[in-house]
Design an enzyme around this catalytic site. Structure first.
Site, short mmCIF file in Angstrom:
data_model
loop_
_atom_site.label_atom_id
_atom_site.label_comp_id
_atom_site.label_asym_id
_atom_site.label_seq_id
_atom_site.Cartn_x
_atom_site.Cartn_y
_atom_site.Cartn_z
N HIS A 5 0.82 -1.22 0.00
CA HIS A 5 0.00 0.00 0.00
C HIS A 5 0.86 1.27 0.00
CE1 HIS A 5 1.15 -0.21 4.18
NE2 HIS A 5 0.68 1.02 4.39
N HIS A 35 2.02 6.98 -0.30
CA HIS A 35 1.08 6.16 0.49
C HIS A 35 -0.27 6.18 -0.22
CE1 HIS A 35 -1.38 4.71 3.81
NE2 HIS A 35 -0.26 4.43 4.50
#
Length: 813
Positions: free
Chosen positions: A60, A75
Site C-alpha cells: 500500500h 502512500h
C-alpha cells in the site's frame, strides 16, 4: 541551493497535505508534501529519475528515491494496509531506475472504495532541515505535470561526503544512473576520449544532466551507441565503472527494435574503436623503424631472404613495428566476434588462418581471369573487410550448427564444421569479392589524393573533423594507411590542428573563465592528435569555431598539397605525425611543420574574424524585432503602413538605453571576475579532493596495520591539504566581493524585467495571448538575458518562434 522538479504521480486533483483526512499526514508528522484525489489508476514517480528504495509488505506504500538523493513516501489510500496488497499491481522492482513516464504500479481504486476506505494518495518528503518543499500548482492536473519543487540546501556534510571518493568514482556512479541504470545498456567500453554505452532505450537517458557533469565535455549518438566525451580521464572513469559493474553481472535487456542505420553505426563503432590503440601504437613503432633505417641503425627488411640474414636488433624492430598494421585484420576479426558475442578464441583462429603470411608467403592462385578483373586465392595479410565479414559469418554459422547438432557430439565437431564453412566461403567466394571491394575503396582514396593543385588534400583536411563526428574516420584512415605513400595522411593532422587553433582563440578571448578552463584543458589532447574534447566541449556547440577550424585545416591542406606533401609510413598523431614524413627527408618534414603552423594560425584568425562569443542585447533584440514583423506580415495582422510604423516604434523603444548599456557592461565585468575566482577555487578544490582521497586510502591501510607513526604523518598531510592557504585566500576574496556581486545581479534582473514587461505590454496591444505570442516572448527573453545565459547563470528558452520561409501563412516552427 539545488532545485529538483516534482511531478504529479497520478492524474487527479492536487491538494495540500494539510487537507488530508488522516491527522498523521495533515499534521506533517511524516513530513511536508501533498495529496492527490486520483482520477486514474496508474501511479508513476514524482521525480524525473528515481528508484523504489523500500516497498511495504502489504504494497500500500513505498519509498521512492531520486537519483539526486532526496526520497519520498508514496502512500496509496488511508488504512489500505488492511487489504493485504490486493488492489496493487507493481511493474517496477526495488532499485529499478525509472523515469517520470514509466509506470510503477496500477491501483484498483474501485476495490478500495468498495471497502469504504479513502482513495486519497499522499506524498511526503523526509522531515529534514536540508529539504524544503514548495507546491506551485493545485487543483486538476494530469500525470507527469510539473507541480512544484524540492529545494536542497548545501551543507558542510555534503562537502565531507565528496572527499570520501574520487571524482572519477563519483562521475562513474552518476553516469550509470543517468544512462538509465545497469538495465538500460547491454555493454560499454571506451576509446581514447569517449565512454561508449550500447543503449536499450534512448528515452531513459538523461542527456542534459550528463552534459552538466563537470567531467563531461559533451555527448554524441551513433545509432544506439551513446558516446560520452570525457577526454584523457576516460580510462579512469571506465576503471571505476568496471568496479561497480563486474563482468559477471547479469544485465536484464529490454528488446528494443533498431533500424538498419542504428545497427550499422553501432556495429562499425563497436568493432573498430577497440582496435584504435593498436593502430596508434603500430603507427608510432613504424615511424621509429623508419627513423632507425634513415640513420642506418637497422637494416630495411623487405622479404624472407633479408629477414633470414638480418641482425637480431633489426629483426626485432621489424617484428614489433610490422605486426600491428600487418596483422590488423586478425584483431578486427576478434573484435567482430566479441561484439557479436561469439567465441573469441575461435575468432582468433579464423583471423590468423585468413591473415597469416606463413601459410601463403605471398603466393596467389588465380581463380578467375577476365582480363581487367583477376580474382585470386591467397592470404589476406594486411586486409580488413574480409576479416570483419569472416568474423560475422562465423558467429551466425556457429549458431546454425549449434541449432541442429546433438549436444553429445557438439564439443567434437561443431567448431571444426563452423571453421571449415567460414574458411571455404572466405577463401573461394567472399574473400575474392571483398578483396575487389577493398581495392576499389583504395582506388577512391588514391584518386582523391591525386586531385591536382592541392584540391584533394584541401578537401580531405576540410572534411576530416566532420568525418570524426560521423565515426567513419577510422575505416577511411585505415584505407589511407593501406595505400601509402599518400598526401591525405598529412591532411588528417591538419584537421586536428585546425580545431586546436580555434580553441586557442576562444580560450584567449573569452571572459567566461569556465569556458576558458575547458578550452585550455583540451589543448594537450589536441597536440597529440585527439580532438573530441575540443569539438564536443567547445567548437561544435558554438558551431562557428568548428567551421573556422575546418576552413583553416583546408587552407593548410591546399598549400601543402601544392608543395607536394606526401606521408610515406604509418606514424603518430598530432605533433607525432612528423614521424610519417621522416623517410621523405628534411623537405617533407619542413612542409609538415609549415602545414601545421598554417592550420593553427589560419584557424585562429578565421575564428577571431567569424565568431562573436556574445552579441550585445540590443543587436539581438533588433533581430527578434525583424522576426516579429515577418510573422505579422505573413499572417496579415496589420497593414503595410501599420507594419512600417510598428517596426520604427519597436526599434526605438525595444532596447536598453545608453546608460543601461553602460550598467550592463559594468555588471559583465563583475560576472567575469566572479567566474575567474570560482574557476580557480573549483580547480584547486578538485586537486585537493583527489589528494585527500589518496591519503584517506593510505590512512585506512596504516590503521589496519596499526602503523601509528605513518598514520600520524598522513593525518597531518590531510589537515594541511584541508587548510590550503590559496583556497582560503580565494574564498575570502569571493566573500568580500559577494555583496557587490549580488547587487549587480539584482540590478541586471531589474533592467531585464523592466524591458520584458514593456515589450509584453506592447505585444498585447497587437495580439491576443496564444502559443505564438509566448514563443516570440521567449525570443525576446533570450535576447535580453544574453549576459546571464552566457555566464550559465540562466538557461536559454527553447520554444522559440521561427519563420519558415518555404511555407505560407500561419506556418511557424
Amino acid at each position: 541551493m539545488e532545485k529538483i522538479e516534482i511531478y504529479a504521480p497520478i492524474s487527479g486533483v492536487i491538494k495540500s497535505i494539510t487537507e488530508c483526512e488522516d491527522e498523521t499526514f495533515s499534521s506533517k508528522i511524516l513530513g511536508d508534501g501533498f495529496l492527490v484525489e486520483p482520477s486514474s489508476n496508474e501511479v508513476h514517480s514524482i521525480f524525473d529519475e528515481s528508484s523504489i528504495e523500500m516497498l511495504f509488505e502489504t504494497k500500500h506504500a513505498f519509498f521512492i528515491k531520486s537519483i539526486y538523493g532526496p526520497k519520498a513516501l508514496i502512500h496509496i489510500g488511508i488504512d489500505t494496509v488492511k487489504l493485504n496488497g490486493q488492489p496493487f499491481e507493481y511493474f517496477k522492482e526495488i532499485n529499478n531506475i525509472s523515469n517520470v513516464n514509466e509506470l510503477i504500479l496500477k491501483v484498483d481504486y474501485d476495490l478500495i472504495a468498495k471497502n469504504k476506505l479513502s482513495k486519497q494518495t499522499m506524498i511526503c518528503f523526509d522531515n529534514d532541515e536540508s529539504v524544503n518543499f514548495q507546491l506551485n500548482k493545485s487543483g486538476e492536473v494530469k500525470q507527469g505535470e510539473l507541480i512544484g519543487y524540492l529545494f536542497l540546501k548545501k551543507t558542510d556534510s555534503n562537502k565531507t561526503e565528496l572527499q570520501k571518493e574520487s571524482k572519477f568514482l563519483t562521475s562513474a556512479k552518476e553516469i550509470i544512473k543517468l544512462v538509465g541504470s545497469k538495465t538500460n545498456f547491454t555493454s560499454y567500453y571506451n576509446c581514447m576520449t569517449r565512454l561508449r554505452f550500447i543503449i536499450n532505450d534512448k528515452n531513459n537517458v538523461s542527456e542534459e544532466k550528463i552534459k552538466k557533469l563537470s567531467i563531461v565535455k559533451g555527448i554524441n549518438w551513433s545509432g544506439q551507441e551513446l558516446q560520452i566525451i570525457i577526454g584523457g580521464d576516460v580510462y579512469k572513469v571506465k576503471e571505476e565503472i568496471d568496479k561497480i559493474i563486474p563482468e559477471d553481472t547479469n544485465i536484464k535487456i529490454k528488446a528494443v527494435k533498431k533500424g538498419f542505420k542504428d545497427k550499422a553505426l553501432g556495429f562499425i563503432s563497436g568493432v573498430i574503436v577497440p582496435t584504435i590503440p593498436i593502430i596508434l601504437a603500430a603507427g608510432i613503432l613504424m615511424a621509429i623503424k623508419s627513423l632507425l633505417i634513415q640513420f642506418n641503425v637497422i637494416d630495411d627488411i623487405k622479404n624472407y631472404d633479408q629477414m633470414r640474414n638480418a641482425k637480431l636488433f633489426s629483426a626485432f624492430i621489424y617484428i614489433i613495428s610490422e605486426v600491428g598494421i600487418g596483422m590488423l585484420g586478425i584483431f578486427l576479426c576478434i573484435s567482430t566476434v566479441k561484439y557479436l558475442k561469439g567465441n573469441i578464441i575461435v575468432g582468433a583462429l579464423i583471423g590468423v588462418a585468413i591473415a597469416s603470411p606463413y601459410l601463403m608467403w605471398g603466393i596467389n592462385y588465380t581463380l578467375f581471369d577476365w582480363g581487367f578483373i583477376k580474382i585470386k586465392l591467397g592470404g589476406y595479410y594486411n586486409s580488413i573487410i574480409p576479416q570483419i565479414v569472416a568474423g560475422s559469418l562465423y558467429v551466425y554459422v556457429d549458431k546454425w550448427v549449434k541449432s541442429w547438432m546433438p549436444t553429445s557430439i557438439d564439443i567434437c565437431f561443431r567448431t571444426a564444421i563452423s571453421f571449415g564453412i567460414v574458411m571455404t566461403s572466405i577463401m573461394f567466394i567472399l574473400g575474392p569479392i571483398l578483396g575487389v571491394v577493398e581495392g576499389l575503396v583504395g582506388v577512391a582514396v588514391k584518386w582523391l589524393g591525386d586531385i591536382p593543385y592541392g584540391i584533394g588534400t584541401m578537401l580531405f583536411a576540410l572534411l576530416w573533423q566532420p568525418l570524426v563526428l560521423t565515426g567513419v574516420h577510422v575505416p577511411i584512415i585505415m584505407a589511407v594507411i593501406q595505400n601509402l605513400p599518400s598526401p591525405l595522411y598529412a591532411a588528417s593532422v591538419f584537421g586536428v590542428f585546425g580545431q586546436l587553433g580555434a580553441v586557442i582563440c576562444i580560450g584567449n578571448w573569452t571572459n567566461n573563465f569556465k569556458t576558458k578552463e575547458i578550452a585550455y584543458s583540451a589543448i594537450p589532447s589536441a597536440i597529440v592528435g585527439i580532438t573530441e574534447p575540443i569539438i564536443y566541449g567547445i567548437t561544435l556547440p558554438k558551431f562557428t569555431p568548428f567551421i573556422a577550424g575546418s576552413l583553416g585545416a583546408g587552407l593548410a591542406g591546399l598549400i601543402t598539397g601544392l608543395l607536394n606533401i606526401n606521408a610515406s609510413v604509418a606514424g603518430g598523431m598530432g605533433l607525432l605525425g612528423v614521424t610519417r614524413f621522416i623517410p621523405g627527408g628534411a623537405y617533407q618534414i619542413g612542409i609538415f611543420f609549415l602545414g601545421s603552423f598554417i592550420s593553427i594560425f589560419a584557424s585562429y584568425v578565421f575564428t577571431f574574424l567569424m565568431y562573436k562569443e556574445r552579441h550585445n542585447e540590443n543587436f539581438l533584440i533588433l533581430k527578434t524585432n525583424k522576426t516579429l514583423v515577418k510573422f505579422i506580415k505573413i499572417n496579415n495582422i496589420l497593414s503595410e503602413k501599420e507594419i512600417d510604423k510598428l517596426l520604427n516604434n519597436i526599434n526605438q523603444n525595444f532596447k536598453f538605453s545608453k546608460q543601461e548599456k553602460l550598467e550592463i557592461k559594468r555588471i559583465e565585468k563583475m560576472l567575469s571576475l566572479n567566474s575567474k575566482i570560482e574557476s580557480k577555487i573549483i580547480n584547486l578544490l578538485d586537486k585537493q579532493n583527489e589528494m585527500i582521497v589518496k591519503f584517506e586510502m593510505q590512512k585506512n591501510k596504516y590503521h589496519i596495520n596499526q602503523n601509528l607513526d605513518k598514520l600520524n604523518i598522513v593525518e597531518e598531510k590531510i589537515n594541511k591539504l584541508k587548510n590550503n592557504n590559496k583556497i582560503l585566500k580565494l574564498e575570502n576574496k569571493k566573500n568580500e566581493f559577494l555583496k557587490n556581486y549580488k547587487e549587480a545581479l539584482k540590478s541586471l534582473e531589474f533592467l531585464q524585467n523592466n524591458l520584458l514587461s514593456k515589450i509584453e505590454r506592447e505585444l498585447k496591444k497587437i495580439f491576443t495571448i496564444n502559443n505564438n505570442t509566448n514563443k516570440i516572448m521567449n525570443n525576446y527573453y533570450n535576447s535580453i538575458h544574453s549576459l546571464d545565459i552566457h555566464f550559465e547563470l540562466n538557461e536559454r528558452k527553447e520554444d522559440l518562434l521561427y519563420i519558415n520561409r518555404k511555407r505560407n501563412k500561419n506556418e511557424v516552427s
